[in-house]
Motif scaffolding. Structure first.
Motif, short mmCIF file in Angstrom:
data_model
loop_
_atom_site.label_atom_id
_atom_site.label_comp_id
_atom_site.label_asym_id
_atom_site.label_seq_id
_atom_site.Cartn_x
_atom_site.Cartn_y
_atom_site.Cartn_z
N VAL A 46 52.99 46.98 45.24
CA VAL A 46 52.67 46.00 46.29
C VAL A 46 53.92 45.58 47.06
O VAL A 46 54.04 44.45 47.48
CB VAL A 46 51.97 44.76 45.68
N LYS A 47 54.83 46.51 47.25
CA LYS A 47 56.06 46.19 47.97
C LYS A 47 55.82 46.07 49.46
O LYS A 47 56.39 45.21 50.12
CB LYS A 47 57.12 47.26 47.68
N SER A 48 54.98 46.95 50.01
CA SER A 48 54.78 46.93 51.45
C SER A 48 53.76 45.86 51.84
O SER A 48 52.91 45.45 51.05
CB SER A 48 54.30 48.29 51.94
N GLU A 49 53.89 45.43 53.06
CA GLU A 49 52.97 44.39 53.58
C GLU A 49 51.53 44.90 53.57
O GLU A 49 50.61 44.16 53.21
CB GLU A 49 53.40 43.99 54.99
N LYS A 50 51.38 46.15 53.94
CA LYS A 50 50.02 46.72 53.99
C LYS A 50 49.39 46.77 52.60
O LYS A 50 48.23 46.42 52.42
CB LYS A 50 50.08 48.12 54.60
N SER A 51 50.19 47.16 51.61
CA SER A 51 49.64 47.26 50.26
C SER A 51 49.29 45.88 49.71
O SER A 51 48.30 45.72 48.99
CB SER A 51 50.65 47.96 49.33
N ARG A 52 50.11 44.87 50.05
CA ARG A 52 49.80 43.51 49.57
C ARG A 52 48.51 43.00 50.19
O ARG A 52 47.70 42.36 49.52
CB ARG A 52 50.98 42.57 49.90
N GLN A 53 48.31 43.33 51.47
CA GLN A 53 47.08 42.89 52.13
C GLN A 53 45.87 43.55 51.49
O GLN A 53 44.85 42.90 51.22
CB GLN A 53 47.13 43.22 53.62
N VAL A 54 45.98 44.86 51.21
CA VAL A 54 44.88 45.59 50.58
C VAL A 54 44.57 45.00 49.21
O VAL A 54 43.41 44.80 48.84
CB VAL A 54 45.24 47.09 50.46
N MET A 55 45.63 44.69 48.44
CA MET A 55 45.41 44.18 47.10
C MET A 55 44.82 42.77 47.11
O MET A 55 44.01 42.42 46.24
CB MET A 55 46.72 44.19 46.31
N CYS A 56 45.21 41.93 48.09
CA CYS A 56 44.62 40.59 48.19
C CYS A 56 43.13 40.68 48.46
O CYS A 56 42.33 39.97 47.86
CB CYS A 56 45.31 39.81 49.31
N GLU A 57 42.78 41.59 49.34
CA GLU A 57 41.37 41.75 49.68
C GLU A 57 40.55 42.25 48.50
O GLU A 57 39.34 42.04 48.43
CB GLU A 57 41.23 42.70 50.86
N SER A 58 41.22 42.92 47.58
CA SER A 58 40.49 43.45 46.41
C SER A 58 40.35 42.43 45.30
O SER A 58 39.69 42.70 44.29
CB SER A 58 41.23 44.67 45.87
N GLY A 59 40.99 41.25 45.44
CA GLY A 59 40.86 40.21 44.42
C GLY A 59 41.85 40.31 43.30
O GLY A 59 41.59 39.83 42.20
N LEU A 60 43.02 40.92 43.55
CA LEU A 60 44.00 41.07 42.49
C LEU A 60 44.56 39.72 42.04
O LEU A 60 44.86 39.53 40.86
CB LEU A 60 45.15 41.99 42.95
N LEU A 61 44.67 38.73 42.98
CA LEU A 61 45.16 37.40 42.59
C LEU A 61 44.28 36.79 41.51
O LEU A 61 44.77 36.30 40.48
CB LEU A 61 45.19 36.49 43.83
N SER A 62 43.01 36.80 41.75
CA SER A 62 42.07 36.23 40.77
C SER A 62 42.13 37.00 39.47
O SER A 62 42.06 36.43 38.37
CB SER A 62 40.65 36.26 41.32
N THR A 63 42.30 38.35 39.57
CA THR A 63 42.33 39.19 38.36
C THR A 63 43.53 38.84 37.50
O THR A 63 43.43 38.78 36.26
CB THR A 63 42.39 40.67 38.76
#
Length: 887
Positions: free
Chosen positions: A832-849
């Motif tokens: 999740v280093k790149s901005e794009k990857s962080r956005q994708v991961m947020c949308e997938s619910g990784l924070l909650s996970t």
């Protein structure tokens, strides 16, 4: 050199005084000279420096001829033979004949001019008289110990060598015609073979074969004038009634040599042979060889068959046949191009002998040799197949009786039929119809099996055969037979019934399925025929038996071309209904599924046929399968085999998600990543008893990539549970970037007919072989460079890795557990280093996970994972758009 000069001078003196000496004195002077000559020869290792060698050869040969005639003159045959034996074998002072013989023997091996001088002395006719007596009169002597001994081997060898050297020259054969012993000897071999001298049989055969190869126009006229071949054939007919077949073959091969070898000079002897029932004689002799052991009667049986094969090309005129080419034919077949100026068949009578032997004999060796002969004739000239098949129709007729022949002959015959297509590029429609009739009648299952394998080879050569065998009714016939077998299998339902096929008949079922698979491959029309026959429910019954499975899957995969939903329904249904013990059935079904999922058009059918739920149910059914040590029913399966099933299951899911936003949305929306994490966590290699707090200080810290290398590419010992965990995390890591379905970690295993099912045979010991060595992209790059530019295709797979993070634990391995957990968190952070990857991961619910999966680690600052997890969370939180996500 000095010795040869001295001998040369002595022989010049002999030449000068010889005209003034009586013949007896000449001979005595020469006999005194010869021991010196032989001694010089031996001392100089055969290197001669002698100016008058030709004259010496003439003189020695003349005196040897004179001595032979003197010993033969006026004596009865037996007395003459004894006198010759004494003349040629006696050594010492009384051994003048042996001295002359040895001298001629050495001189006959020098040069051609010397040989001509020997031939001109009259020796060829004299030695033929000797050979006739030695062969026809089995005179024997008794040694001191009372045992019977054969003629002196040294003398025999010298005599035979001299004759071979003389008679290989046409001039030497011409010299024989002055006497009558050549035709007498040939006739004697055909009439006195059982009464002749045993020790002279082979030498006589060698000499006569040498004469045969050097025949001249005059020698042929001579033999024809005395009816030599006619009389020999008549005598051989009588021998064939009384002697063992191997002996008759030996005698007959000599006569047939003269017939075959003379043809290039004149057809006279062949005509005489044919006019006196020579071919009927050969047929009688060869049929008498039935039942002989393969090496009994050889090489003479082989020689006769070879000569008969050669005689098929001996004829006055070329055969003229009008071609009747039945279409369709292979695209590159052109009959006009098959015509050549090679060795074409001109003598059908000779070939009919070969054909009749095959039709009348069931002897394995004989029939096999006939088929080999036919293959040789075809190889001489491609047109020979057509010349024979459009006249005598050998292969066409052989097909009617092939099931009577021994199994090896059947195999050889169908290879010959196969070569018509593979080597001649010709489709023999009439022959194929008869082969198809054999399959339909199934009189001898082995023959049916071999015939079907032949047609299978043809079908795999060219798509044209898919049409030919459909239009001929073969496809319909096979479908009907398979329907019948499927009903028997369905009725048995795992029990052993008397009607179940074993051995050859089971293999026949397997080849029928392979044939149907070959006929439907790349042929939508044939696949439609199969479906219209209502065969799909019956074909899938064969999935349960491993020896049928590969071909069955191939057929079903062809079905997918016209109906993806039906294929998916069958495969997913079979996966869900398979039992825990049918692990290899699941593997084979998954591999087939992966092949079909390569087509994006199949993805929708996979989803609508509950493919995702079906594959996840496989993972659910494997609860505890990777427990160490294994327990329950999983004990029978090696952990590597179970890991392979996990791999192919995840591969199938990845393939169905690949570049398919509808499927990806479906999988995410229905919480299937969460279900996947739950199922993977229950496999037995992950900790399942709640989150464990680890707050140890690490002695060393490795990256996730280094763990992969250490676990699979080094000799460092790793516990089995950790290896399994790392493999599953590796699978998930490849799933993240959408490449898992392109990876290959496990060797393909193909069951052979006759082997027991892998599900029954393979125990834990057979399964413990590890997957192939771990391969990462850019293997030569530094470990730190690994995955720096990763593209996240399936962010849900990262969530699965986070959910498994707290389960990377094993009691007794706290240090190792903490190290792999930290390595995995660092690896997730690198994703999740790149901005794009962080956005994708947020949308997938990784924070909650992160919060729900690792609450202790996230909230407890003393936890070893607190700091790395917080960093991941902060990176993701900085990208969060909706405030409620932060809350």
């Amino acid at each position: 050199t000095l010795q040869w000069e001295t001998l040369g001078k002595q022989f010049v003196e002999y030449e000068q005084v010889a005209p003034f000496l009586t013949p007896e004195d000449q001979q005595r002077r020469l006999l005194d000279f010869l021991p010196l000559f032989l001694k010089a020869w031996e001392q100089s290792a055969g290197v001669i420096v002698f100016p008058n060698l030709q004259l010496l050869a003439s003189e020695v040969s003349k005196f040897l001829t004179k001595e032979i005639k003197r010993n033969l003159n006026g004596k009865p045959a037996e007395e003459a033979r004894l006198a010759l034996e004494q003349l040629l074998q006696q050594k010492g002072e009384a051994g003048d004949g042996h001295l002359l013989l040895k001298s001629v023997y050495l001189l006959s091996q020098t040069d051609l001019r010397t040989m001509w001088n020997i031939i001109g002395s009259g020796l060829p006719a004299a030695l033929m008289q000797c050979l006739y007596l030695f062969f026809t009169i089995p005179l024997k002597k008794t040694s001191d110990d009372g045992e019977t001994s054969e003629d002196d081997a040294e003398t025999q060898e010298m005599l035979v060598k001299i004759m071979l050297n003389m008679y290989k020259e046409e001039q030497g054969v011409e010299e024989l015609l002055a006497a009558d012993k050549l035709q007498s000897l040939i006739i004697a071999t055909a009439s006195l073979w059982d009464q002749c001298s045993h020790s002279w049989k082979v030498p006589t055969g060698r000499v006569l074969r040498t004469i045969s190869k050097a025949q001249t126009k005059n020698s042929i006229v001579y033999l024809q004038a005395v009816d030599c071949i006619k009389i020999a054939v008549q005598n051989l007919f009588k021998l064939a009634d009384t002697l063992p077949a191997c002996d008759v073959c030996e005698a007959a091969s000599i006569v047939l040599c003269f017939v075959k070898d003379s043809y290039s000079v004149s057809p006279a002897l062949l005509t005489e042979f044919e006019n006196n029932d020579g071919y009927q004689l050969m047929l009688k002799i060869l049929l008498g060889c039935e039942g002989l052991q393969q090496n009994e009667g050889d090489p003479y049986l082989e020689e006769i068959l070879d000569m008969l094969t050669c005689l098929t090309t001996c004829g006055k005129t070329e055969l003229k046949v009008s071609g009747n080419i039945v279409h369709p034919q292979l695209p590159h077949f052109d009959f006009e191009q098959t015509r050549s100026s090679g060795m074409t068949v001109k003598n059908l009578q000779a070939f009919q002998v070969l054909q009749s032997i095959f039709q009348r004999s069931n002897d394995q060796h004989l029939c096999g040799r006939i088929l080999a002969a036919i293959g040789t004739i075809w190889a001489w000239d491609r047109v020979n197949f057509f010349l024979l098949e459009w006249t005598l129709q050998p292969i066409n007729q052989f097909t009617d009786i092939i099931y009577f022949k021994p199994h090896p002959v059947q195999v050889q015959f169908f290879r010959l039929v196969e070569s018509i297509v593979l080597d001649l590029s010709y489709v023999p429609h009439e022959i194929l119809k008869k082969v198809q009739y054999l399959i339909k009648e199934n009189i001898v299952p082995f023959c049916t099996l071999t015939a079907l394998q032949c047609l299978l080879s043809m079908t795999q050569k060219d798509l044209l055969f898919s049409d030919i065998f459909r239009d001929s009714g073969l496809l319909g016939l096979l479908l009907a037979l398979l329907r019948k077998e499927a009903k028997i299998l369905r009725k048995s339902a795992g029990t052993h019934l008397p009607g179940l096929k074993e051995g050859t008949e089971k293999e026949l079922n397997a080849v029928m399925l392979k044939m149907v698979a070959a006929l439907t491959e790349r042929s939508v029309r044939n696949t439609v025929v199969l479906k219209d026959y209502g065969m799909v429910p019956y074909i899938k019954i064969f999935l349960d038996d491993e020896c049928y499975r590969s071909a069955t899957l191939s057929i079903l995969e062809q079905l997918s071309v016209i109906n993806y939903e039906e294929y998916m329904s069958i495969i997913i249904g079979a996966l869900c209904s398979s039992t825990q013990g049918e692990l290899h059935l699941k593997l084979d079904l998954l591999k087939s599924l992966l092949r079909i999922l390569e087509s994006p058009k199949s993805h929708s059918a996979f989803r609508t046929c509950s493919g995702f739920n079906g594959l996840l149910s496989l993972l659910s059914d494997m609860e505890g399968a990777l427990h160490d040590p294994p327990s329950g029913l999983w004990t029978a399966d090696g952990q590597n085999c179970i890991l392979e099933l996990v791999f192919y299951t995840l591969q199938g899911i990845t393939a169905a998600l690949h570049l398919d936003p509808v499927n990806s949305n479906f999988f995410q929306r229905n919480g299937l990543f969460e279900k996947m994490a739950e199922d993977l966590g229950s496999l037995g290699c992950f900790w399942t008893q709640g989150e464990r707090q680890i707050s140890l200080s690490l002695e060393k810290k490795r990256t996730f990539a280094e763990f992969l290398d250490a676990a699979f590419c080094s000799s460092e010992p790793f516990p089995l549970w950790l290896k399994n965990c790392i493999w599953i995390l590796n699978f998930l890591d490849h799933m993240v970037n959408g490449t898992l379905h392109q990876e290959s970690y496990f060797k393909e295993r193909k069951p052979e007919m006759g082997e027991a099912s892998r599900d029954d045979q393979e125990g834990p010991e057979a399964q413990e072989e590890q997957p192939v060595a771990y391969k990462r992209p850019g293997n030569k790059l530094a470990v730190s460079a690994y995955r720096l530019d990763c593209t996240i295709v399936h962010p849900g797979a990262v969530c699965v890795m986070v959910k498994l993070l707290p389960k990377l634990y094993k009691e007794g391995h706290a240090q190792l557990s903490q190290e792999i957990q930290c390595a995995l968190v660092d690896h997730i952070q690198s994703l999740v280093k790149s901005e794009k990857s962080r956005q994708v991961m947020c949308e997938s619910g990784l924070l909650s996970t992160i919060i729900t999966s690792c609450p202790d680690a996230f909230c407890n600052e003393s936890h070893a994972l607190h700091l790395p997890l917080t960093r991941v969370f902060e990176k993701l939180a900085s990208q969060a758009i909706e405030p409620h996500v932060l809350r």
